[in-house]
Enzyme design. Sequence first.
Site, short mmCIF file in Angstrom:
data_model
loop_
_atom_site.label_atom_id
_atom_site.label_comp_id
_atom_site.label_asym_id
_atom_site.label_seq_id
_atom_site.Cartn_x
_atom_site.Cartn_y
_atom_site.Cartn_z
N HIS A 248 4.80 -13.74 1.12
CA HIS A 248 4.21 -14.54 0.04
C HIS A 248 5.20 -14.86 -1.07
O HIS A 248 4.80 -15.19 -2.17
CB HIS A 248 2.97 -13.83 -0.52
CG HIS A 248 1.83 -13.77 0.45
ND1 HIS A 248 0.74 -12.94 0.29
CD2 HIS A 248 1.60 -14.45 1.60
CE1 HIS A 248 -0.09 -13.10 1.31
NE2 HIS A 248 0.41 -14.00 2.11
N THR B 50 -3.43 -2.81 2.43
CA THR B 50 -3.87 -4.21 2.48
C THR B 50 -5.32 -4.27 2.95
O THR B 50 -5.72 -3.54 3.85
CB THR B 50 -2.96 -5.08 3.37
OG1 THR B 50 -3.52 -6.39 3.44
CG2 THR B 50 -2.79 -4.53 4.76
N PRO C 266 -7.12 4.12 0.98
CA PRO C 266 -8.22 5.02 0.58
C PRO C 266 -9.60 4.51 0.98
O PRO C 266 -10.55 5.28 1.03
CB PRO C 266 -8.08 5.11 -0.95
CG PRO C 266 -7.14 4.04 -1.36
CD PRO C 266 -6.37 3.60 -0.15
N ALA D 282 -1.48 5.77 -0.87
CA ALA D 282 -0.21 5.70 -0.14
C ALA D 282 0.85 6.61 -0.75
O ALA D 282 1.62 7.23 -0.02
CB ALA D 282 0.29 4.25 -0.13
#
Length: 247
Positions: A120, A190, A216, A233
Amino acid sequence: MFQDEVRRAAEILRSATRVVAFTGAGVSAESGIATFRGAGGLWEGQRIEEVASPHAFAADPVHVWRFYDQRRTNVAKVRPNPAHEVLAAWQERFPNYTLVTQNVDGLHQGAGSRRVVELHGSLWRVRCTGCGREREDRTAPLPALPPRCAECGAFERPGVVWFGEALPAEAFLGAESAAEACEVLVVVGTSAVVYPAAGLVAVAAAVGAKVIEVNPEASALAHLADVTLRGPAGAMLPQVDAMLAGG
Ligand code: NAD
Ligand code: ZN
């Protein structure tokens, strides 16, 4: 319970040579950068379509640039977290390693990742809307908005991919071929609802790669995961890495 999952993730990774890590906004959450969908579709209090589209830029380039200048200024103040650090260290561990990100914050590079496939674009690149010249610019805040091209005088725009725009072809093809060839895909932070980027997980699963998910919350691709690490993470990846290093 999640100790078992950490162990399984480490076991899968221990014998792997071709590894792809695929990250989203969640990998930067513990650095203090807001995720997008986590905030109810708002990004730093803005409806994303009002700032992240060619239409918005054409209508009000100063407004769009104020938003991006603020994002750049915020990101310039934060540090990569242990998740970025582990994903950078893995470039030394795995002979064939590709780090693909949807993020635009540059924190993977900040943690030492040398090659990052940025699907992106990046907050730290700007592109001329006149002659197309691209350059890196780390100044935050910028002295004047919108910045102007030194070559042709036209407005420059943020070097990020907006709604309605195609992904940079080279980055997407690189990510896709890495996913097609990998043995393990580690998906971190993500929600996997943004296509075509999210399709990478399906590609890897279709060729038989093991999928390890670190998030999570259950994401749209949870059903494709062989191992699920349901935690932040910055806590989970160092545990996997420690177990890998422990042999
Ligand atoms: P998203 O906001 O849609 O999803 C974030 C995901 O991260 C969620 O599934 C959430 O459960 C998870 N998450 C939250 N905290 C976490 C943590 N500590 N550890 C692991 N996972 C955690 O993000 P997306 O899927 O990347 O899509 C949003 C789009 O917006 C991206 O394409 C990106 O370009 C852009 N964006 C980028 C940034 C950035 O560069 N940091 C930030 C916001 C949005
Ligand atoms: Zn120009």
